[in-house]
Design an enzyme around this catalytic site. Structure first.
Site, mmCIF file in Angstrom:
data_model
loop_
_atom_site.group_PDB
_atom_site.id
_atom_site.type_symbol
_atom_site.label_atom_id
_atom_site.label_comp_id
_atom_site.label_asym_id
_atom_site.label_seq_id
_atom_site.Cartn_x
_atom_site.Cartn_y
_atom_site.Cartn_z
ATOM 1 C CG ASP A 1 -0.345 -0.488 2.529
ATOM 2 O OD1 ASP A 1 0.993 -0.462 2.554
ATOM 3 O OD2 ASP A 1 -0.924 -0.852 3.502
ATOM 4 C CG ASN B 1 -8.678 -1.562 12.240
ATOM 5 O OD1 ASN B 1 -7.830 -2.152 11.483
ATOM 6 N ND2 ASN B 1 -8.953 -0.455 11.529
ATOM 7 C CG HIS C 1 -5.620 -2.614 8.995
ATOM 8 N ND1 HIS C 1 -5.757 -0.997 9.186
ATOM 9 C CD2 HIS C 1 -4.469 -2.846 9.274
ATOM 10 C CE1 HIS C 1 -4.537 -0.643 9.380
ATOM 11 N NE2 HIS C 1 -3.654 -1.520 9.359
ATOM 12 C CD GLU D 1 -8.664 0.989 7.951
ATOM 13 O OE1 GLU D 1 -8.504 -0.030 8.872
ATOM 14 O OE2 GLU D 1 -7.884 2.068 8.107
HETATM 15 P P1 PGA Z 1 2.295 -1.637 12.792
HETATM 16 O O1 PGA Z 1 1.035 -1.608 11.690
HETATM 17 O O2 PGA Z 1 3.144 -2.514 12.084
HETATM 18 O O3 PGA Z 1 2.932 -0.300 12.765
HETATM 19 O O4 PGA Z 1 1.785 -2.165 14.257
HETATM 20 C C1 PGA Z 1 0.565 -3.088 11.238
HETATM 21 C C2 PGA Z 1 -0.450 -2.505 10.434
HETATM 22 O O5 PGA Z 1 -1.435 -1.729 10.364
HETATM 23 O O6 PGA Z 1 -0.662 -3.355 9.392
#
Ligand code: PGA
Length: 247
Positions: A67, A134, A136, A141
């Protein structure tokens, strides 16, 4: 889903690097799917160290990132282009790397181009994923349809808050991103999801023992034939030993 429980972040990073190294040793021209965020930083540091030691060669590998924010210049230090250069591509040579272009004049065409490139090269062999608090994956999301390819997504307030730590203030976090869709991710031949820290415990527990549902995007990985979760003790803290071994 195969689950590997490890004591901490460092062990998670080493085990993930072992899986990437095994994939590349088996198939030097592998296509890797890569993720950004705090979670895979240790993995990238391990890969860089192994390349420097001469025990890993990534120079024939092609990579596709999950992304990128929409509207953030590539040279902005919170862009995922910048992140990938800082943690990996400034230090090791790969054959070719791809990251969605969040500044493309036609973003829908960019989504089609990105999925087309992945298809053209024969698909992703090993996809690395983190998991959001959450649930995702990528920027898909809760509520993201399982059946869609690369797409434009609106970030949820929770994700904006989680990512605000990288920006001067929360209102500077872009509200939209381009993300591989869940269909794109599920087409990868193998998937390795990394989860570390207490903040991920609820999402991990829901993914392993809750229903497979678009409300918790990572739960879709239970339908994948070759998905591995590498989870540290803190992120596994809401699961019993039995739940971790019978998933
Ligand atoms: P993070 O994010 O590695 O910064 O915890 C993971 C994600 O949101 O996929």
């Amino acid at each position: 889903m195969r689950i590997i429980t490890v004591p901490d972040y460092a062990a998670m990073s080493r085990v993930a690097a072992d899986l990437v190294s095994a994939e590349v040793a088996h198939s030097p021209r592998s296509v890797l799917g890569l993720a950004t965020g705090s979670t895979p930083e240790g993995l990238y540091a391990e890969l860089v160290a192994r390349v420097r030691m001469g025990t890993l060669n990534l120079s024939f590998v092609t990579t596709f990132n999950l992304d990128e924010y929409i509207g953030l210049p590539e040279e902005h230090e919170t862009s995922y282009h910048f992140f990938m250069r800082r943690h990996l591509f400034d230090h090791v040579q790969v054959r070719e790397y791809h990251i969605p272009n969040g500044n493309a004049p036609d973003l829908l065409a960019e989504c089609r181009r990105y999925d087309g490139l992945i298809a053209e090269i024969g698909g992703i062999d090993l996809q690395i994923l983190g998991i959001g608090r959450n649930g995702h994956i990528g920027f898909n999301e809760p509520g993201s349809p399982f059946g869609e390819g690369t797409r434009i997504v609106n970030l949820t307030p929770d994700t904006i808050a989680a990512n605000a730590r990288f920006f001067a203030s929360p209102d500077q976090v872009p509200r939209q991103a381009l993300s591989m869709g869940i269909k794109t991710i599920m087409r990868a031949r193998s998937i390795v999801l990394l989860a570390s820290g207490e903040g991920k415990a609820q999402a991990v527990a829901g993914m392993i023992k809750g229903p497979v549902t678009e409300a918790l995007p990572a739960s879709v990985l239970r339908l994948h034939p070759d998905a591995t979760l590498i989870v540290d003790e803190d992120a596994a803290s809401l699961l019993t030993r039995e739940e971790l071994t019978s998933a």
